[in-house]
Design an enzyme around this catalytic site. Structure first.
Site, PDB file in Angstrom:
ATOM      1  N   ASP A 177       0.644  -1.280  -0.271  1.00 30.73           N
ATOM      2  CA  ASP A 177       0.057  -0.156  -0.005  1.00 30.73           C
ATOM      3  C   ASP A 177       1.656   1.194  -0.455  1.00 30.73           C
ATOM      4  O   ASP A 177       1.660   1.589   0.892  1.00 30.73           O
ATOM      5  CB  ASP A 177      -1.158  -0.114   1.119  1.00 30.73           C
ATOM      6  CG  ASP A 177      -2.129   1.006   0.858  1.00 30.73           C
ATOM      7  OD1 ASP A 177      -3.268   0.991   0.907  1.00 30.73           O
ATOM      8  OD2 ASP A 177      -1.982   1.712   1.270  1.00 30.73           O
ATOM      9  N   ILE A 178       0.277   2.478  -1.032  1.00 27.47           N
ATOM     10  CA  ILE A 178       1.512   3.505  -1.236  1.00 27.47           C
ATOM     11  C   ILE A 178       1.699   4.500   0.401  1.00 27.47           C
ATOM     12  O   ILE A 178       2.009   5.128   0.553  1.00 27.47           O
ATOM     13  CB  ILE A 178       0.884   3.952  -2.347  1.00 27.47           C
ATOM     14  CG1 ILE A 178       1.982   5.188  -2.443  1.00 27.47           C
ATOM     15  CG2 ILE A 178      -0.525   5.197  -1.987  1.00 27.47           C
ATOM     16  CD1 ILE A 178       1.728   5.935  -3.646  1.00 27.47           C
ATOM     17  N   ASN A 210     -12.517  -3.501   1.797  1.00 25.74           N
ATOM     18  CA  ASN A 210     -14.153  -2.454   1.988  1.00 25.74           C
ATOM     19  C   ASN A 210     -15.099  -2.471   0.982  1.00 25.74           C
ATOM     20  O   ASN A 210     -14.199  -2.614  -0.616  1.00 25.74           O
ATOM     21  CB  ASN A 210     -13.683  -1.122   2.173  1.00 25.74           C
ATOM     22  CG  ASN A 210     -12.481  -0.900   3.245  1.00 25.74           C
ATOM     23  OD1 ASN A 210     -12.768  -1.466   4.367  1.00 25.74           O
ATOM     24  ND2 ASN A 210     -11.013   0.078   3.511  1.00 25.74           N
ATOM     25  N   GLN A 243     -15.360   2.536   0.633  1.00 30.85           N
ATOM     26  CA  GLN A 243     -14.201   2.120  -0.388  1.00 30.85           C
ATOM     27  C   GLN A 243     -13.443   3.009  -1.643  1.00 30.85           C
ATOM     28  O   GLN A 243     -13.931   3.873  -1.489  1.00 30.85           O
ATOM     29  CB  GLN A 243     -14.792   1.271  -1.279  1.00 30.85           C
ATOM     30  CG  GLN A 243     -13.982   0.304  -2.141  1.00 30.85           C
ATOM     31  CD  GLN A 243     -14.588  -0.202  -3.095  1.00 30.85           C
ATOM     32  OE1 GLN A 243     -15.451  -1.004  -3.185  1.00 30.85           O
ATOM     33  NE2 GLN A 243     -13.858  -1.308  -3.688  1.00 30.85           N
ATOM     34  N   HIS A 250     -10.037  -5.533  -3.750  1.00 32.11           N
ATOM     35  CA  HIS A 250      -9.080  -5.456  -2.998  1.00 32.11           C
ATOM     36  C   HIS A 250      -9.068  -6.014  -1.235  1.00 32.11           C
ATOM     37  O   HIS A 250      -9.909  -5.275  -0.913  1.00 32.11           O
ATOM     38  CB  HIS A 250      -7.777  -3.909  -3.379  1.00 32.11           C
ATOM     39  CG  HIS A 250      -8.094  -2.834  -2.512  1.00 32.11           C
ATOM     40  ND1 HIS A 250      -9.518  -2.532  -3.338  1.00 32.11           N
ATOM     41  CD2 HIS A 250      -8.355  -2.298  -1.356  1.00 32.11           C
ATOM     42  CE1 HIS A 250      -9.805  -1.161  -2.458  1.00 32.11           C
ATOM     43  NE2 HIS A 250      -9.163  -1.151  -1.519  1.00 32.11           N
ATOM     44  N   HIS A 302      -7.277  -5.746   1.875  1.00 31.59           N
ATOM     45  CA  HIS A 302      -5.853  -5.060   2.733  1.00 31.59           C
ATOM     46  C   HIS A 302      -5.270  -6.625   3.789  1.00 31.59           C
ATOM     47  O   HIS A 302      -6.452  -7.568   4.689  1.00 31.59           O
ATOM     48  CB  HIS A 302      -6.231  -4.500   3.634  1.00 31.59           C
ATOM     49  CG  HIS A 302      -6.949  -2.809   3.252  1.00 31.59           C
ATOM     50  ND1 HIS A 302      -5.745  -1.626   2.693  1.00 31.59           N
ATOM     51  CD2 HIS A 302      -7.964  -2.383   2.373  1.00 31.59           C
ATOM     52  CE1 HIS A 302      -6.884  -0.729   2.143  1.00 31.59           C
ATOM     53  NE2 HIS A 302      -7.935  -1.145   1.810  1.00 31.59           N
TER      54      HIS A 302
HETATM   55  P1  5GP Z   1     -10.171   1.257   0.261  1.00 32.55           P
HETATM   56  O1  5GP Z   1     -10.639   1.892   1.433  1.00 32.55           O
HETATM   57  O2  5GP Z   1     -10.147   1.779  -1.239  1.00 32.55           O
HETATM   58  O3  5GP Z   1     -10.459   0.308   0.665  1.00 32.55           O
HETATM   59  O4  5GP Z   1      -8.349   1.419   0.015  1.00 32.55           O
HETATM   60  C1  5GP Z   1      -7.645   1.637  -1.139  1.00 32.55           C
HETATM   61  C2  5GP Z   1      -5.807   1.984  -0.295  1.00 32.55           C
HETATM   62  O5  5GP Z   1      -5.120   2.171  -2.067  1.00 32.55           O
HETATM   63  C3  5GP Z   1      -5.755   2.379   0.706  1.00 32.55           C
HETATM   64  O6  5GP Z   1      -5.132   1.978   1.111  1.00 32.55           O
HETATM   65  C4  5GP Z   1      -4.999   3.880  -0.352  1.00 32.55           C
HETATM   66  O7  5GP Z   1      -3.252   3.711   0.477  1.00 32.55           O
HETATM   67  C5  5GP Z   1      -4.507   3.158  -1.397  1.00 32.55           C
HETATM   68  N1  5GP Z   1      -3.943   3.401  -2.941  1.00 32.55           N
HETATM   69  C6  5GP Z   1      -4.715   4.308  -3.510  1.00 32.55           C
HETATM   70  N2  5GP Z   1      -3.616   5.147  -4.610  1.00 32.55           N
HETATM   71  C7  5GP Z   1      -2.405   3.654  -4.569  1.00 32.55           C
HETATM   72  C8  5GP Z   1      -1.955   3.756  -5.554  1.00 32.55           C
HETATM   73  O8  5GP Z   1      -1.660   4.724  -6.206  1.00 32.55           O
HETATM   74  N3  5GP Z   1      -0.644   3.171  -5.301  1.00 32.55           N
HETATM   75  C9  5GP Z   1      -0.222   1.718  -4.223  1.00 32.55           C
HETATM   76  N4  5GP Z   1       0.181   0.851  -4.272  1.00 32.55           N
HETATM   77  N5  5GP Z   1      -2.096   1.999  -3.768  1.00 32.55           N
HETATM   78  C10 5GP Z   1      -2.766   3.100  -3.587  1.00 32.55           C
END
Ligand code: 5GP
Length: 128
Positions: A36-37, A98, A105, A111, A113
């Protein structure tokens, strides 16, 4: 059947197309795992299917058996390769996915985590 519409411009679709880089952990025929970034734990990896699935219920209904097996095995391999498995001396991990508005989400490509490396506390914040 599902009525999900997949947004091909989302950031994970762009990673899958090689348009932006990722810090890869594992790649299989149908799955990709990368760090994760913005990690929220010492270990924070995302595992995604390569197919165009919006979230977990979309994937469960629409993916092929081969994709589902590959994805599940990829998640297990990530946990193992990151040293998180309790039966191998690891501290354990949290796996979550999520979906939609209630799940907050952000990226509309399935995805999970996988977070670990420390004790993560309760799963959800306690409401007063
Ligand atoms: P969500 O809130 O959709 O469950 O999580 C999205 C996740 O994607 C977040 O933890 C966020 O830090 C990660 N993320 C968003 N953009 C990027 C990216 O460009 N590269 C990577 N490796 N992770 C990302």
């Amino acid at each position: 059947m599902t009525s999900y519409a997949y947004d091909t411009t989302n950031i994970f679709a762009r990673i899958l197309r090689g348009e932006i880089p990722c810090n890869k952990v594992l790649e299989t025929a149908h799955s990709l795992a990368f760090h994760d970034i913005a990690p929220q734990a010492p270990v924070h990896v995302l595992v995604i299917p390569k197919g165009a699935y919006v979230n977990a219920d979309h994937f469960a209904r629409a993916a092929s058996d081969a994709e589902i097996v590959d994805y599940t095995r990829a998640i297990g391999r990530v946990c193992e390769e990151l040293g998180l498995c309790p039966d191998q001396g690891g501290l354990g991990y949290r796996m979550l996915s999520n979906g939609g508005e209630a799940g907050v989400q952000e990226v509309p490509h399935l995805h999970v985590h996988i977070a670990g490396g420390r004790v993560l506390g309760r799963m959800l914040a306690q409401l007063q």
